[in-house]
Design an enzyme around this catalytic site. Structure first.
Site, PDB file in Angstrom:
ATOM      1  N   LYS A  81       0.916  -1.158   0.155  1.00 48.18           N
ATOM      2  CA  LYS A  81      -0.256  -0.106   0.043  1.00 48.18           C
ATOM      3  C   LYS A  81       0.798   1.235  -0.022  1.00 48.18           C
ATOM      4  O   LYS A  81       2.063   1.195   0.526  1.00 48.18           O
ATOM      5  CB  LYS A  81      -0.939   0.078   1.229  1.00 48.18           C
ATOM      6  CG  LYS A  81      -2.048  -1.138   1.205  1.00 48.18           C
ATOM      7  CD  LYS A  81      -3.114  -0.652   0.264  1.00 48.18           C
ATOM      8  CE  LYS A  81      -3.943  -1.987   0.090  1.00 48.18           C
ATOM      9  NZ  LYS A  81      -4.695  -1.812  -1.270  1.00 48.18           N
ATOM     10  N   CYS A  82       0.266   2.316  -0.366  1.00 48.72           N
ATOM     11  CA  CYS A  82       1.010   3.591  -0.318  1.00 48.72           C
ATOM     12  C   CYS A  82       1.434   4.053   1.093  1.00 48.72           C
ATOM     13  O   CYS A  82       0.663   3.737   1.957  1.00 48.72           O
ATOM     14  CB  CYS A  82       0.076   4.526  -0.982  1.00 48.72           C
ATOM     15  SG  CYS A  82      -1.201   5.238   0.288  1.00 48.72           S
ATOM     16  N   PRO A  83       2.671   4.678   1.239  1.00 46.02           N
ATOM     17  CA  PRO A  83       3.515   5.077   0.255  1.00 46.02           C
ATOM     18  C   PRO A  83       4.736   4.007   0.139  1.00 46.02           C
ATOM     19  O   PRO A  83       5.499   4.445  -0.351  1.00 46.02           O
ATOM     20  CB  PRO A  83       3.826   6.292   0.964  1.00 46.02           C
ATOM     21  CG  PRO A  83       3.802   6.140   2.594  1.00 46.02           C
ATOM     22  CD  PRO A  83       2.742   5.128   2.883  1.00 46.02           C
TER      23      PRO A  83
END
Lengths: 81, 380
Positions: free
Chosen positions: A17-19
């Site tokens: 998942k981001c980041p």
């Protein structure tokens, strides 16, 4: 259509998942030669926007984003400095 | 609980003291059905119409053009779909900006599912729609409606409403202007055919939206028939809340000129200072053509949810467009359309009365908070 340049290094950030994909990219970019292309494999929709935005902020070049057959993208970045 | 600075006015402005006073008074005297003919009802009717006149004046509308809805979202839904329904013979094409509030985009999706067509006009890196592209889009002969916000709710950028309104007028296309972020803070632009706003964003209570339909604009509710609010909005009006909303709008408008330059100076300070004290940060949105109270920045390598949680612990209520902070898995459509970082995003939106001392405390705390999160993620 221009030919897709073979990346010197591929980062597998699928399922991350981001980041995290950006963090992995920032860590690895200095391990490829100047002007070489690094590919980030990611399937978090945020990465599709964030990798090109990171390139703009860090003055590297976003070469292109190519859809992967299993979903997600291979996002190509050229090391500029 | 310690000191908390509330910096989330773009989500909702705290209830204005004059709205609170008006609400308490109107609960006692404005509870009856304004559609009936006995004394209490006439009283409620009078209060409702007084509020309508005040809101109309503040928004540059005529009282009979103004209807009250149960929210800003409902105002947008009714405004978009009611105008398209009213103009279905002229055409079923809808033009909208890419960074509109989700209520506009969701109404557009519904319209599309019902057989209509939608064109979404893109924005630049600062979040402003391309006026030339918008003008070209509304020139399509079957255009039934165009929608544009006054200012963006996530990054504050003002939209070129005047330019777009002129183009719409030239092509005979009604323009819905969503003024949710600026009503009570900035003058309402001219040239709208339909105007929507939300009272809790200007210090009124929740549960009151405004739908104004300019005289001469074809409008027909797509919902089952109902007599209330000039047949535009179904259901019994919440008179006390509407009275309070009008009081808040009057008070906010009276303070607006002074307060917006004060808040705008604080926003300028945040915009200027954050990149100096936090490495790898991007302040987004237009630095000049913007709502006075909103500033948004994104911190590289930082998880937005962690950042918000840490800022909450430090005593700051702020918001974020990062996907990890929302209930959805997708990042904010606004940040996506702008092509800016979607992670590590913080929106600071200053309410009326936000102090310079609070902003200074925020700027004092922020660098360390960001540094610690980056350290934990192994990037600092």
């Amino acid at each position: 259509m221009t030919e897709v340049i073979q990346p010197s290094l591929t980062i597998d950030a699928l399922g991350k998942k981001c980041p995290i994909p950006i963090i992995m990219l920032a860590e690895q970019i200095n391990y490829v030669p100047l002007n070489a292309v690094i590919a980030v494999l990611a399937d978090d929709p945020a990465a599709f926007t964030d990798v090109p935005a990171w390139c703009r902020l860090k003055s590297h070049r976003h070469v292109g984003s190519y859809e992967l057959p299993q979903g997600g993208w291979s996002i190509h970045v050229r090391r500029n400095y | 609980m310690g000191l908390v600075a509330y910096f989330d006015a773009a989500s909702t402005e705290p209830l204005h003291p004059q709205a609170r006073e008006a609400l308490l008074a109107a609960i006692d005297v404005g509870w009856a059905d304004p559609a009936r003919l006995y004394g209490q009802a006439r009283r409620a009717h009078l209060l409702l119409e007084q509020a309508r006149t005040e809101v109309a004046e503040a928004l540059g509308a005529r009282p009979d053009e103004v209807s009250f809805t149960s929210s800003g979202t409902q105002a947008v839904h009714l405004g978009v779909l009611g105008t398209l329904h009213g103009r279905r013979r002229a055409g079923r094409h809808l033009v909208t900006g890419a960074v509109e509030h989700s209520s506009v985009l969701h109404a557009a999706s519904l319209h599309e599912r019902g057989g209509g067509t939608v064109e979404i006009v893109g924005v630049d890196l600062r979040g402003r729609v391309d006026p030339a592209a918008f003008k070209a889009a509304v020139s399509r002969p079957d255009t039934g409606l165009a929608c544009l916000q006054t200012a963006n709710h996530e990054v504050g950028t003002l939209q070129p409403v005047d330019e777009v309104a002129a183009a719409c007028r030239e092509h005979g296309v009604p323009l819905l202007v969503d003024a949710a972020q600026t009503a009570g803070r900035l003058p309402i632009p001219q040239g709208w055919s339909v105007l929507t706003a939300s009272a809790h964003k200007w210090g009124g209570p929740a549960g009151v939206g405004v739908l104004a339909v300019r005289k001469g604009t074809r409008f027909r509710s797509f919902l089952p028939e109902d007599e209330r609010e000039r047949r535009r909005v179904p259901g019994f009006e919440n008179v006390p809340a509407i009275v309070a909303a009008a009081a808040a709008l009057r008070a906010m408008t009276a303070e607006a000129a002074r307060e917006r330059s004060r808040l705008s100076a604080l926003v300028d300070k945040i915009r200027r200072t954050v990149p100096e004290i936090v490495p790898d940060v991007e302040v987004i949105g237009d630095p000049v053509e913007r709502a006075p109270h909103i500033v948004t920045f994104s911190c590289l390598y930082v998880d937005g949810e962690v950042l918000l949680t840490e800022l909450d612990k430090a005593g700051f209520a702020v918001s974020s467009g990062s996907s990890c902070t929302a209930s959805t898995l997708r990042p904010s459509h606004v940040l996506e359309a702008m092509g800016v970082l979607t992670h590590g995003n913080v929106r600071v939106s200053l309410p009326r009365g936000a102090s310079a001392a609070e902003v200074d405390r925020f700027l004092a705390v922020l660098p360390d908070v960001v540094h610690r999160i980056r350290q934990d993620a192994g990037v600092a």
